[in-house]
Design an enzyme around this catalytic site. Structure first.
Site, mmCIF file in Angstrom:
data_model
loop_
_atom_site.group_PDB
_atom_site.id
_atom_site.type_symbol
_atom_site.label_atom_id
_atom_site.label_comp_id
_atom_site.label_asym_id
_atom_site.label_seq_id
_atom_site.Cartn_x
_atom_site.Cartn_y
_atom_site.Cartn_z
ATOM 1 N N THR A 49 0.807 -1.228 0.000
ATOM 2 C CA THR A 49 0.000 0.000 0.000
ATOM 3 C C THR A 49 0.837 1.275 0.000
ATOM 4 O O THR A 49 0.501 2.260 -0.659
ATOM 5 C CB THR A 49 -0.899 0.027 1.266
ATOM 6 N N SER A 74 -0.286 -9.807 -0.975
ATOM 7 C CA SER A 74 -1.044 -11.072 -1.018
ATOM 8 C C SER A 74 -0.489 -11.980 -2.128
ATOM 9 O O SER A 74 -0.726 -13.182 -2.119
ATOM 10 C CB SER A 74 -2.538 -10.810 -1.238
ATOM 11 N N ASP A 115 -0.231 -7.108 4.381
ATOM 12 C CA ASP A 115 -1.034 -8.341 4.479
ATOM 13 C C ASP A 115 -0.186 -9.566 4.806
ATOM 14 O O ASP A 115 -0.615 -10.429 5.574
ATOM 15 C CB ASP A 115 -1.818 -8.579 3.176
ATOM 16 N N THR A 119 -1.540 -22.609 19.346
ATOM 17 C CA THR A 119 -2.884 -22.146 19.691
ATOM 18 C C THR A 119 -3.382 -21.140 18.652
ATOM 19 O O THR A 119 -2.606 -20.357 18.113
ATOM 20 C CB THR A 119 -2.951 -21.510 21.091
ATOM 21 N N GLN A 120 -4.692 -21.178 18.413
ATOM 22 C CA GLN A 120 -5.268 -20.194 17.495
ATOM 23 C C GLN A 120 -5.629 -18.905 18.242
ATOM 24 O O GLN A 120 -6.089 -17.939 17.629
ATOM 25 C CB GLN A 120 -6.485 -20.766 16.768
HETATM 26 N N1 ASP Z 1 -2.953 -5.230 0.312
HETATM 27 C C1 ASP Z 1 -1.819 -4.465 0.780
HETATM 28 C C2 ASP Z 1 -0.584 -5.350 0.709
HETATM 29 O O1 ASP Z 1 -0.407 -6.160 1.573
HETATM 30 C C3 ASP Z 1 -2.056 -3.980 2.163
HETATM 31 C C4 ASP Z 1 -0.988 -3.081 2.731
HETATM 32 O O2 ASP Z 1 0.102 -2.958 2.236
HETATM 33 O O3 ASP Z 1 -1.283 -2.435 3.772
HETATM 34 O O4 ASP Z 1 0.187 -5.246 -0.209
#
Ligand code: ASP
Length: 334
Positions: A13, A57, A88, A269-270
């Site tokens: 981001t 992602s 992410d 643990t979750q």
């Molecule tokens: N979707 C973005 C990423 O992980 C979120 C971020 O950078 O805050 O690249």
């Protein structure tokens, strides 16, 4: 003497812009923006913008290999490293680097932002400055995340918010620094210089499965998966302090079946805060062959297994390393 810091820009981001298709990485934007950072005395920054800028992602093994290789070839030429990364999967990358960069002698600091630098109220500016200051520290030999005025151990941090500036936290470990009006460097909490040469591990393509217990069909699905998987290891996110439904015979048999086939089942643990402990009948899982992951995060558990399986060790050797802290990723309570 000026410190030399290498900045590896992977995307996220922080360097995105608003487009018709939503926020997207724009090549060249981040390098042009950080030119306008107020100059920091005593530091010389060099920046590598990756050809394949990503929303994090999209992170995969090849990106991790690239980052590890870039740090390896430049380890002795720079005083520290800053990795600009999407939030992410930043905790996954931080964990992977923590385990893979064995014998690291320099700071490696990841950061990013909740709001892009093109946004007037972006948190990116202070995150980047805090990351650069951290990368300039002597006696800091680990991978960390600088975010929202704190510095977290990389293999302890988790993304905790999508819409607040807090972004990351490491609930089972106090921060390594706090960036208020004064900067508090909590040096007592920093890892000591490793008594071994810098010998990074290049992670291989290893089948490791992460499964998180849930009541209902998911439990049956996990049992089926355990019976059929060809994974080398499984990170099993259990309930509370490491409990599983012992009354669910199909699941219990499937766990036994997997561990007897040689699949390493690492139980964590979750729950965000706390640890696996054997205080409940439902958490005494030694007889099923489940290995305790103590208070490791899911990100750290996956990365630790991934790196260990990339090192050509036997299952017995891997089990003994899983039972100890390599880079501060777990605390055993005696
Ligand atoms: N979707 C973005 C990423 O992980 C979120 C971020 O950078 O805050 O690249």
């Amino acid at each position: 003497m000026k410190k030399k810091i290498l900045v590896l820009y992977t995307g996220g981001t922080v360097g995105m812009d608003y487009t018709e298709n939503g926020l997207m990485v724009v090549p060249g934007l981040f390098p042009s923006q950080i030119k306008s950072l107020a100059p920091i005395t005593n530091v010389e920054l060099e920046l590598i913008e990756y050809a394949d800028l990503i929303d994090s992602s999209d992170i995969n093994l090849s990106h991790w290999v690239q980052i590890i290789q870039d740090i390896t070839t430049n380890h002795d030429k720079y005083d520290g490293f800053v990795i600009i990364h999407g939030t992410d999967t930043m905790a996954y990358t931080a964990s992977m680097l923590s385990f893979a960069l064995i014998g690291l002698k320099k700071p490696v600091i990841l950061t990013g932002a909740q709001l892009p630098l093109v946004h007037r109220r972006s948190d990116g500016w202070s995150n980047i400055i805090d990351a650069i200051y951290s990368a300039m520290q002597e006696e800091f030999y680990e991978v960390a995340i600088a975010f929202n005025h704190k510095l977290f151990r990389g293999c302890r941090a988790q993304k905790v918010s999508t819409n607040k500036f807090i972004g990351f936290d490491s609930v089972d470990e106090e921060p390594l620094a706090e960036f208020g009006i004064d900067i508090l460097w909590h040096k007592r909490r920093w890892l000591k210089l490793a008594d071994r040469i810098f010998a990074p591990v290049i992670p291989l393509d290893i089948n490791i499965l992460c499964l998180s217990l849930r009541p209902g069909y998911t439990t049956d699905f996990i049992a089926q998966t355990l019976n059929n998987t060809n994974a080398k290891a499984v990170v099993l996110e259990m309930y509370g302090s490491g409990t599983i439904p012992l009354s669910h015979k199909v699941l219990v048999d499937a766990i036994k079946n997997a561990t007897q086939r040689g699949v390493l089942v690492l139980g964590i643990t979750q729950v965000i805060e706390g640890r696996v402990a054997n205080e409940y009948a439902n958490s005494r899982l030694d007889s099923l062959g489940v290995i305790s992951g103590y208070d490791m995060t899911p990100e750290a558990a996956l990365a630790k297994l991934w790196v260990l399986f990339s090192m050509n060790l036997t299952n017995a050797q891997i089990k003994s390393v899983l039972d100890m802290s390599m880079v501060g990723e777990l605390t055993k309570v005696i």
